[in-house]
Design a protein around this motif. Sequence first.
Motif, mmCIF file in Angstrom:
data_model
loop_
_atom_site.group_PDB
_atom_site.id
_atom_site.type_symbol
_atom_site.label_atom_id
_atom_site.label_comp_id
_atom_site.label_asym_id
_atom_site.label_seq_id
_atom_site.Cartn_x
_atom_site.Cartn_y
_atom_site.Cartn_z
ATOM 1 N N UNK A 218 -35.343 -17.327 17.419
ATOM 2 C CA UNK A 218 -34.845 -15.995 17.102
ATOM 3 C C UNK A 218 -33.338 -16.034 16.849
ATOM 4 N N UNK A 219 -32.603 -16.791 17.640
ATOM 5 C CA UNK A 219 -31.159 -16.893 17.431
ATOM 6 C C UNK A 219 -30.852 -17.459 16.052
ATOM 7 N N UNK A 220 -31.620 -18.465 15.631
ATOM 8 C CA UNK A 220 -31.411 -19.044 14.308
ATOM 9 C C UNK A 220 -31.687 -18.020 13.214
ATOM 10 N N UNK A 221 -32.733 -17.233 13.396
ATOM 11 C CA UNK A 221 -33.076 -16.207 12.403
ATOM 12 C C UNK A 221 -31.981 -15.143 12.328
ATOM 13 N N UNK A 222 -31.430 -14.775 13.470
ATOM 14 C CA UNK A 222 -30.347 -13.792 13.503
ATOM 15 C C UNK A 222 -29.106 -14.331 12.787
ATOM 16 N N UNK A 223 -28.746 -15.568 13.067
ATOM 17 C CA UNK A 223 -27.573 -16.157 12.418
ATOM 18 C C UNK A 223 -27.761 -16.208 10.902
ATOM 19 N N UNK A 224 -28.977 -16.570 10.477
ATOM 20 C CA UNK A 224 -29.238 -16.652 9.042
ATOM 21 C C UNK A 224 -29.098 -15.294 8.370
ATOM 22 N N UNK A 225 -29.360 -14.227 9.123
ATOM 23 C CA UNK A 225 -29.232 -12.866 8.589
ATOM 24 C C UNK A 225 -27.823 -12.317 8.740
ATOM 25 N N UNK A 226 -26.935 -13.089 9.354
ATOM 26 C CA UNK A 226 -25.565 -12.631 9.537
ATOM 27 C C UNK A 226 -25.363 -11.708 10.712
ATOM 28 N N UNK A 227 -26.302 -11.708 11.675
ATOM 29 C CA UNK A 227 -26.214 -10.843 12.852
ATOM 30 C C UNK A 227 -25.501 -11.597 13.973
ATOM 31 N N UNK A 228 -24.482 -11.018 14.594
ATOM 32 C CA UNK A 228 -23.807 -11.695 15.709
ATOM 33 C C UNK A 228 -24.774 -11.948 16.865
ATOM 34 N N UNK A 229 -24.792 -13.175 17.371
ATOM 35 C CA UNK A 229 -25.686 -13.509 18.481
ATOM 36 C C UNK A 229 -25.007 -14.511 19.394
ATOM 37 N N UNK A 230 -25.150 -14.295 20.694
ATOM 38 C CA UNK A 230 -24.741 -15.255 21.716
ATOM 39 C C UNK A 230 -26.009 -15.860 22.277
ATOM 40 N N UNK A 231 -26.137 -17.166 22.207
ATOM 41 C CA UNK A 231 -27.333 -17.871 22.681
ATOM 42 C C UNK A 231 -26.952 -18.750 23.864
ATOM 43 N N UNK A 232 -27.644 -18.551 24.993
ATOM 44 C CA UNK A 232 -27.358 -19.318 26.200
ATOM 45 C C UNK A 232 -28.653 -19.882 26.776
ATOM 46 N N UNK A 233 -28.571 -21.126 27.234
ATOM 47 C CA UNK A 233 -29.710 -21.768 27.886
ATOM 48 C C UNK A 233 -29.265 -22.256 29.261
ATOM 49 N N UNK A 234 -30.117 -22.044 30.247
ATOM 50 C CA UNK A 234 -29.752 -22.283 31.641
ATOM 51 C C UNK A 234 -30.714 -23.275 32.295
#
Length: 272
Positions: A218-234
């Motif tokens: 989903x983060x990749x899809x958001x970036x491709x659409x130009x939507x700001x996204x913060x992606x964190x993995x814990x």
Amino acid sequence: MPHSPLGWLDLLVPKDSSSRRIARAVRFGPNPKHLLDLYAPKQPSAPLPLLFFVHGGGWDSGDRTEYGFAGRAFAALGFLVAIADYRVFPEVVFPAFVEDLAQAANWLTANAAAYGGDHARVFLTGHSAGAYNAMMLALEPERFGAPGLRGRIEAVVGLSGPYNFYPFDVKQSIDAFGTYPEPHTTQPINLITPAAPPMFLGHGLHDTTVGDYHTVRLAAKLRAAGVPVVEKHYDLRHAEVVLSLMRPFRRAWPVYRDVADFLRPHVNQTAR
């Protein structure tokens, strides 16, 4: 009094002292499940932006009363927070549970001023199935009966959410979504456009309930659409991501700090 392990934990852990519950079991619709609780800072600087936290439960369980720790945690950041119950399987299937949440969001924006809130500034958050529900409502509010949310949603926080799970291959998704005639439209990953709000997506690397590939894709899809996204993995498991909102776990688990860092600039913006 709560009886589930999460309910007992919520009852026993210390809460954020700068926030409090200001309303309990407020009715937002006709069904017995249509109840919500409200949380706010003890010394609010009104009008407060609105934050709707959607609890998880696999679309077949869950109870708002077990998430007081989340309500208090987000209220401590400067929000008027709502946590609502909603109908689940077997009583309903998709899209009814998202429609229930849309109805709750409509009530929240219509009544925000009475509780010191700003109806024009809305944030949607959720964990697990609740993250899915929040995401769907944020992406297509008109579809679920909340057209007034369009243009008001400033950001979305999704924790451990399933966003790309068709074809349905586990009992919970088959039960909740299996009869829907257009299954591709049930998947958030298929609904991303450049108009989507900014997002924070957090996931546990050891999540065996909802794989962290959901957040990666989903983060990749958001970036491709130009939507700001913060992606964190814990370095966490599924339940630990939401438990990290509790005060006793924040030093070891940084989820709350990261979410707060993401939300704080929005909270500090001048009210519209």
